[in-house]
Scaffold this motif. Structure first.
Motif, PDB file in Angstrom:
ATOM      1  N   LEU A  27       0.842  -1.446   0.107  1.00 46.57           N
ATOM      2  CA  LEU A  27      -0.111  -0.344   0.374  1.00 46.57           C
ATOM      3  C   LEU A  27       1.035   1.344   0.080  1.00 46.57           C
ATOM      4  N   MET A  28       2.939   0.689  -0.387  1.00 45.23           N
ATOM      5  CA  MET A  28       2.657   2.076  -0.379  1.00 45.23           C
ATOM      6  C   MET A  28       2.472   3.830  -1.442  1.00 45.23           C
ATOM      7  N   ASN A  29       1.361   3.195  -1.913  1.00 45.09           N
ATOM      8  CA  ASN A  29       0.828   3.769  -3.065  1.00 45.09           C
ATOM      9  C   ASN A  29      -0.017   4.830  -2.492  1.00 45.09           C
ATOM     10  N   SER A  30      -0.885   4.301  -1.109  1.00 49.92           N
ATOM     11  CA  SER A  30      -1.918   5.547  -0.895  1.00 49.92           C
ATOM     12  C   SER A  30      -1.460   6.205   0.594  1.00 49.92           C
ATOM     13  N   GLU A  31      -0.047   5.607   0.555  1.00 43.72           N
ATOM     14  CA  GLU A  31       0.739   6.678   1.597  1.00 43.72           C
ATOM     15  C   GLU A  31       1.543   7.776   1.058  1.00 43.72           C
ATOM     16  N   VAL A  32       0.832   9.232   1.642  1.00 41.51           N
ATOM     17  CA  VAL A  32       0.711  10.475   1.371  1.00 41.51           C
ATOM     18  C   VAL A  32       2.509  11.008   1.756  1.00 41.51           C
ATOM     19  N   GLY A  33       3.640  11.321   0.338  1.00 42.17           N
ATOM     20  CA  GLY A  33       4.524  11.647   0.730  1.00 42.17           C
ATOM     21  C   GLY A  33       5.866  10.647   0.722  1.00 42.17           C
ATOM     22  N   PHE A  34       5.300   9.211   0.006  1.00 46.26           N
ATOM     23  CA  PHE A  34       6.183   8.022   0.829  1.00 46.26           C
ATOM     24  C   PHE A  34       7.364   8.706  -0.212  1.00 46.26           C
ATOM     25  N   ILE A  35       6.729   8.355  -1.622  1.00 45.93           N
ATOM     26  CA  ILE A  35       8.231   9.064  -2.448  1.00 45.93           C
ATOM     27  C   ILE A  35       9.144   9.797  -2.665  1.00 45.93           C
ATOM     28  N   ARG A  36       8.388  11.335  -1.903  1.00 50.46           N
ATOM     29  CA  ARG A  36       8.968  11.781  -1.848  1.00 50.46           C
ATOM     30  C   ARG A  36      10.204  11.727  -0.605  1.00 50.46           C
ATOM     31  N   ARG A  37       9.778  11.154   0.426  1.00 52.01           N
ATOM     32  CA  ARG A  37      10.723  10.596   1.612  1.00 52.01           C
ATOM     33  C   ARG A  37      12.024  10.165   1.221  1.00 52.01           C
ATOM     34  N   VAL A  38      11.695   9.027   0.399  1.00 49.38           N
ATOM     35  CA  VAL A  38      13.113   8.398  -0.389  1.00 49.38           C
ATOM     36  C   VAL A  38      13.614   9.589  -0.720  1.00 49.38           C
ATOM     37  N   LEU A  39      13.041   9.795  -1.753  1.00 51.34           N
ATOM     38  CA  LEU A  39      14.234  11.146  -2.694  1.00 51.34           C
ATOM     39  C   LEU A  39      14.337  12.199  -1.621  1.00 51.34           C
ATOM     40  N   SER A  40      13.475  11.898  -1.006  1.00 49.00           N
ATOM     41  CA  SER A  40      14.906  13.416   0.220  1.00 49.00           C
ATOM     42  C   SER A  40      16.624  12.294   0.732  1.00 49.00           C
ATOM     43  N   VAL A  41      16.101  11.436   0.708  1.00 45.82           N
ATOM     44  CA  VAL A  41      17.408  11.026   1.194  1.00 45.82           C
ATOM     45  C   VAL A  41      18.450  11.073   0.747  1.00 45.82           C
ATOM     46  N   VAL A  42      18.046  10.320  -0.914  1.00 44.26           N
ATOM     47  CA  VAL A  42      18.674  10.371  -1.642  1.00 44.26           C
ATOM     48  C   VAL A  42      19.353  12.095  -2.235  1.00 44.26           C
ATOM     49  N   GLU A  43      18.795  12.655  -1.947  1.00 46.67           N
ATOM     50  CA  GLU A  43      18.774  14.607  -2.510  1.00 46.67           C
ATOM     51  C   GLU A  43      20.312  15.168  -1.105  1.00 46.67           C
TER      52      GLU A  43
END
Ligand code: ADP
Ligand code: ASP
Ligand code: MG
Length: 440
Positions: free
Chosen positions: A306-322
């Motif tokens: 259910l990662m799709n329904s977790e608001v901000g999931f992708i952003r939180r992953v990408l913030s690590v690489v950033e």
């Protein structure tokens, strides 16, 4: 008709090559503005002038002297000038260059001298004026090309000239010092000049008869592409088809100037026409235009229900690489999965495990897994969108060869399919895709 012609390193390797180039220019009066690279290799075991210049710089910084290595540069340029019987005092220019390199102690300045010396000789040999790139090509305070300022400079400097020879690869930075583009950057200089003089065509002369469907080092019989769009070319050159610098399309794109890749050793061949996207309708009927790839990527694979329904999931992953200042090449995703594809070179010194741990803390995945030593291969073509079954044909061919696909990313534009395979399957994979679409 007005043409800007850029001649690459292999087209300028020795005096015979200079003569060949002169013949090409003389055979068409519209070939008026000439951009040259530094001389490349004369044979497989030879050195490119630019590589030797970078070594000169390293010697200078390490030992305080580089004259031994500069002797190679001296010898090559003196030999060319002597054989061409030009009146230019090349020895005096070489002496001055050696002094300037010693004084400036600057890597970009040192590397740029290959193009500078080559253009000086070529201008004299052709009887054209030499116009230095520092008078026109400018970088901004971030080190990026200042495109509009440069364009004005080119227009003004070349206005009224019938012809000129211009060194590729470098310009002037914000502080007035010489700065180079990244390697292969003379292609960009050629495009900048073509834009500035509003050329009808930008001819890019190299050692192959155009853009081939894939790297001839992997498939020696690879067919030449007749037409390719700017967009397809961007995809292919970015993914490793080195025949033209990735950024060379930008200056000409603005004016819809076509790029014609031509072979200095077979000038009669048509080569490849790189055309604006809207002119695609005139292209031939092929499904796949080209195949290109690069080795050494790392994939971080993340699974969470259910990662799709977790608001901000992708952003939180990408913030690590950033946070670690990393560049992400691709982010293929499924309903409950997300992968990050990164160039392995950036992950040295324990960064990879730090990134994985921080992603774990940030998004609490069900499963996270790292896959290393991955090659990315792009199969590119406008024709793919119009035909069903392209992907099935591609994956079928790989299955027949027993190649295990570790990642798939098909952009929504349907212009390309990118797959990840083990590094050791890289060449085999490109051959298999080529055969699937081009073998008669
Ligand atoms: P130049 O010195 O003229 O700038 P480059 O070495 O930069 O030439 O580019 C030409 C080379 O690019 C070819 O000799 C070939 O080995 C390589 N190459 C890689 N992929 C392709 C491709 N798809 N089509 C043609 N050449 C390719
Ligand atoms: N001489 C430079 C290089 O080797 C630039 C170029 O060839 O375009 O990268
Ligand atoms: Mg090149």
């Amino acid at each position: 008709m007005l043409k800007v012609c850029k001649f690459g390193g292999t087209s300028m390797a020795d005096a015979a090559a200079f003569r060949r180039v002169k013949e090409i220019i003389a055979s068409d009066k519209s070939r008026r503005f000439i951009v040259v690279s530094a001389p490349g290799k004369r044979n497989k075991s030879d050195q490119k002038i630019t590589d030797t210049l970078y070594e000169c710089y390293r010697d200078l910084i390490k030992t305080g002297s580089f004259s031994e290595r500069f002797a190679f540069i001296r010898e090559r340029f003196s030999e060319i000038a002597e054989e061409l019987e030009i009146s230019l005092d090349i020895e005096e220019i070489l002496d001055r260059t050696e002094r300037e390199i010693t004084e400036k102690k600057d890597a970009d300045f040192t590397a740029s001298r290959g193009e500078y010396l080559c253009a000086r000789i070529m201008a004299d040999f052709l009887g054209f004026p030499f116009v230095d790139a520092v008078e026109m090509v400018r970088f901004d305070s971030h080190g990026d090309l200042n495109a509009d300022y440069t364009d004005d400079k080119v227009k003004n400097r070349l206005k009224g000239l019938d012809n000129a020879v211009i060194p590729g690869f470098y310009g002037k930075d914000f502080g007035g010092n010489v700065k180079t583009f990244s390697r292969g950057g003379s292609d960009i200089t050629g495009a900048i000049i073509a834009r500035g003089v509003s050329a009808d065509v930008y001819e890019n002369w190299t050692d192959v008869s155009g853009f081939l469907v894939c790297d001839p080092k992997i498939v020696p019989a690879a067919k030449s592409i007749k037409y390719i769009t700017y967009k397809e070319l961007r995809e292919l050159s970015y993914m490793g088809a080195t025949v033209l610098h990735t950024e060379a399309v930008f200056p000409v794109m603005k004016k819809r100037i076509p790029i014609n890749i031509k072979n200095t050793f077979r000038p009669e061949d048509d080569g490849t026409m790189i055309i604006p996207n809207e002119q695609y309708k005139c292209c031939d009927d092929s499904i796949v235009t080209g195949i290109a790839g690069k080795k050494d990527f790392t994939v971080i694979y993340i699974e969470k229900s259910l990662m799709n329904s977790e608001v901000g999931f992708i952003r939180r992953v990408l913030s690590v690489v950033e946070h670690y200042g990393l560049m992400v090449e691709h982010v293929p995703s499924g309903i409950d999965t997300l992968s990050l594809v990164l160039e392995t070179g950036q992950l040295k010194g324990g960064i990879l495990s730090d990134v994985v741990n921080e992603i774990r803390e940030n998004v609490s995945p069900d499963y996270i897994h790292v896959i290393e030593n991955i090659s990315l291969i792009a199969t590119v073509g406008h024709g793919m969108a119009r035909r069903s079954g392209t992907a099935a044909r591609l994956f079928g061919a790989l299955a027949d060869q027993g190649i295990n696909i570790k990642m798939i990313d098909q952009g929504s534009s349907e212009l390309n399919i990118i797959i990840g395979v083990a590094n050791e399957d890289y060449e085999k994979c490109i051959k298999a895709i080529y055969d699937a679409f081009y073998k008669e």
